[in-house]
Write a protein that holds these residues in place. Structure first.
Motif, short mmCIF file in Angstrom:
data_model
loop_
_atom_site.label_atom_id
_atom_site.label_comp_id
_atom_site.label_asym_id
_atom_site.label_seq_id
_atom_site.Cartn_x
_atom_site.Cartn_y
_atom_site.Cartn_z
N GLY A 11 0.80 -1.22 0.00
CA GLY A 11 0.00 0.00 0.00
C GLY A 11 0.83 1.27 0.00
N ASP A 12 0.25 2.34 -0.60
CA ASP A 12 0.89 3.65 -0.53
C ASP A 12 0.72 4.27 0.85
N ILE A 13 -0.34 3.87 1.53
CA ILE A 13 -0.58 4.28 2.92
C ILE A 13 -0.37 3.07 3.80
N VAL A 14 0.45 3.23 4.84
CA VAL A 14 0.75 2.14 5.77
C VAL A 14 0.25 2.54 7.15
N ILE A 15 -0.68 1.77 7.68
CA ILE A 15 -1.25 2.07 8.99
C ILE A 15 -0.53 1.26 10.04
N LEU A 16 0.06 1.96 11.00
CA LEU A 16 0.82 1.31 12.07
C LEU A 16 -0.13 1.06 13.23
N ALA A 17 -0.66 -0.17 13.28
CA ALA A 17 -1.67 -0.53 14.27
C ALA A 17 -1.09 -1.56 15.24
N VAL A 18 0.00 -1.15 15.89
CA VAL A 18 0.69 -2.02 16.85
C VAL A 18 0.66 -1.36 18.22
N LEU A 19 1.10 -2.08 19.23
CA LEU A 19 1.19 -1.48 20.56
C LEU A 19 2.21 -0.35 20.54
N ASN A 20 2.00 0.65 21.36
CA ASN A 20 2.85 1.82 21.36
C ASN A 20 4.33 1.47 21.51
N ALA A 21 4.64 0.56 22.42
CA ALA A 21 6.05 0.22 22.66
C ALA A 21 6.72 -0.39 21.45
N ALA A 22 5.92 -0.97 20.54
CA ALA A 22 6.48 -1.63 19.36
C ALA A 22 6.59 -0.69 18.16
N ALA A 23 6.00 0.48 18.24
CA ALA A 23 5.87 1.34 17.06
C ALA A 23 7.22 1.73 16.46
N VAL A 24 8.07 2.35 17.26
CA VAL A 24 9.37 2.78 16.74
C VAL A 24 10.24 1.59 16.33
N PRO A 25 10.31 0.51 17.14
CA PRO A 25 11.08 -0.65 16.70
C PRO A 25 10.59 -1.25 15.37
N VAL A 26 9.29 -1.27 15.16
CA VAL A 26 8.76 -1.81 13.90
C VAL A 26 9.18 -0.93 12.72
N VAL A 27 9.05 0.38 12.87
CA VAL A 27 9.45 1.29 11.80
C VAL A 27 10.95 1.19 11.54
N THR A 28 11.73 1.06 12.59
CA THR A 28 13.18 0.89 12.44
C THR A 28 13.48 -0.41 11.71
N ARG A 29 12.77 -1.47 12.05
CA ARG A 29 12.96 -2.76 11.38
C ARG A 29 12.67 -2.65 9.88
N TYR A 30 11.61 -1.96 9.53
CA TYR A 30 11.26 -1.82 8.11
C TYR A 30 12.26 -0.95 7.36
N GLY A 31 12.73 0.10 8.00
CA GLY A 31 13.73 0.95 7.38
C GLY A 31 13.30 1.47 6.02
N ASN A 32 14.16 1.33 5.02
CA ASN A 32 13.90 1.88 3.69
C ASN A 32 12.77 1.18 2.96
N ALA A 33 12.27 0.07 3.50
CA ALA A 33 11.10 -0.58 2.89
C ALA A 33 9.87 0.32 2.96
N LEU A 34 9.92 1.34 3.83
CA LEU A 34 8.81 2.29 3.96
C LEU A 34 9.01 3.54 3.12
N ALA A 35 10.11 3.62 2.40
CA ALA A 35 10.39 4.81 1.60
C ALA A 35 9.25 5.08 0.61
N GLY A 36 8.82 6.32 0.54
CA GLY A 36 7.76 6.71 -0.38
C GLY A 36 6.35 6.43 0.12
N LYS A 37 6.22 5.83 1.30
CA LYS A 37 4.90 5.53 1.86
C LYS A 37 4.45 6.67 2.79
N VAL A 38 3.17 6.78 3.01
CA VAL A 38 2.64 7.64 4.07
C VAL A 38 2.32 6.74 5.26
N ILE A 39 2.89 7.04 6.41
CA ILE A 39 2.69 6.23 7.61
C ILE A 39 1.62 6.88 8.48
#
Length: 207
Positions: free
Chosen positions: A59-87
């Motif tokens: 998707g061009d829009i990525v909805i981060l629907a995880v627990l708060n404590a996991a949010a930054v680690p998940v985005v860090t894990r994805y890294g450049n795989a999220l480039a060009g997306k709206v989070i």
């Protein structure tokens, strides 16, 4: 915008997914547990597929629907795989007894996610001031959102409208701190003043 990706398999992921499917969008469900992601996709029905956790979302829009404590680690894990997306960050940094936020004054989970995300992946805070049951079909709650990127906010606003909801722009991403505080207020209203979660935070112009 024909496809959205949802990282997470909880109640909010399901509620948003149902509205998205009803709005004619394709939904990609992504979870650490593939079996749970497949079960949610099956429950959503036609138009829902599963993705691989950590791989570039469809998707061009990525909805981060995880627990708060996991949010930054998940985005860090994805890294450049999220480039060009709206989070879209829907998380709430509420402490265990709902007496405060776990983020320091002057920042928010959304702002911390923005620091961890690729520069080409703007972050918009949205859906965090809505209880999942308020997204049930037939209901039309207001969706407050905040972000710094005007194009990203326009896309999120159109997405919210596509769900049959009313988008309300609350300003820049610094306002995410106050949206997260509003969710804390709602939790305590549910516990004390209202006694249930069958209500929404809405803006009603005076006559």
């Amino acid at each position: 915008m024909n496809t959205i990706s949802i990282i997470g398999v909880g109640n909010m992921a399901r509620a948003i997914g149902v509205r998205a499917i009803a709005g004619g969008l394709a939904v990609e469900v992504i979870g650490r547990d593939p079996a749970k992601a497949e079960a949610l996709a099956a429950a959503l029905g036609d138009g829902a597929t599963t993705g691989t956790f950590g791989a570039a979302p469809a998707g061009d829009i990525v909805i981060l629907a995880v627990l708060n404590a996991a949010a930054v680690p998940v985005v860090t894990r994805y890294g450049n795989a999220l480039a060009g997306k709206v989070i879209i960050d829907i998380t709430n940094p509420v402490n265990a007894d709902a007496t405060g936020l776990v983020t320091p004054d002057g920042t928010s989970t959304a702002q911390e996610i923005a620091k961890a995300a690729p520069a080409s992946a703007p972050v918009v805070k949205a859906f965090n001031t809505i209880f999942g049951q308020s997204l049930a079909p037939g209901r039309t709650p207001d969706v407050l959102f905040a972000g710094d990127d005007h194009q990203a906010k326009a896309r999120v606003s159109a997405f919210i409208d596509n769900l049959g909801l009313r988008p309300l722009d609350a300003g820049g991403l610094e306002m995410a701190h106050w949206l997260e505080g509003a969710a804390l207020l709602m939790i305590n209203l549910a516990r004390h003043g209202v006694g249930n979660i069958d209500f929404t935070l809405a803006v009603n112009p005076l006559a």
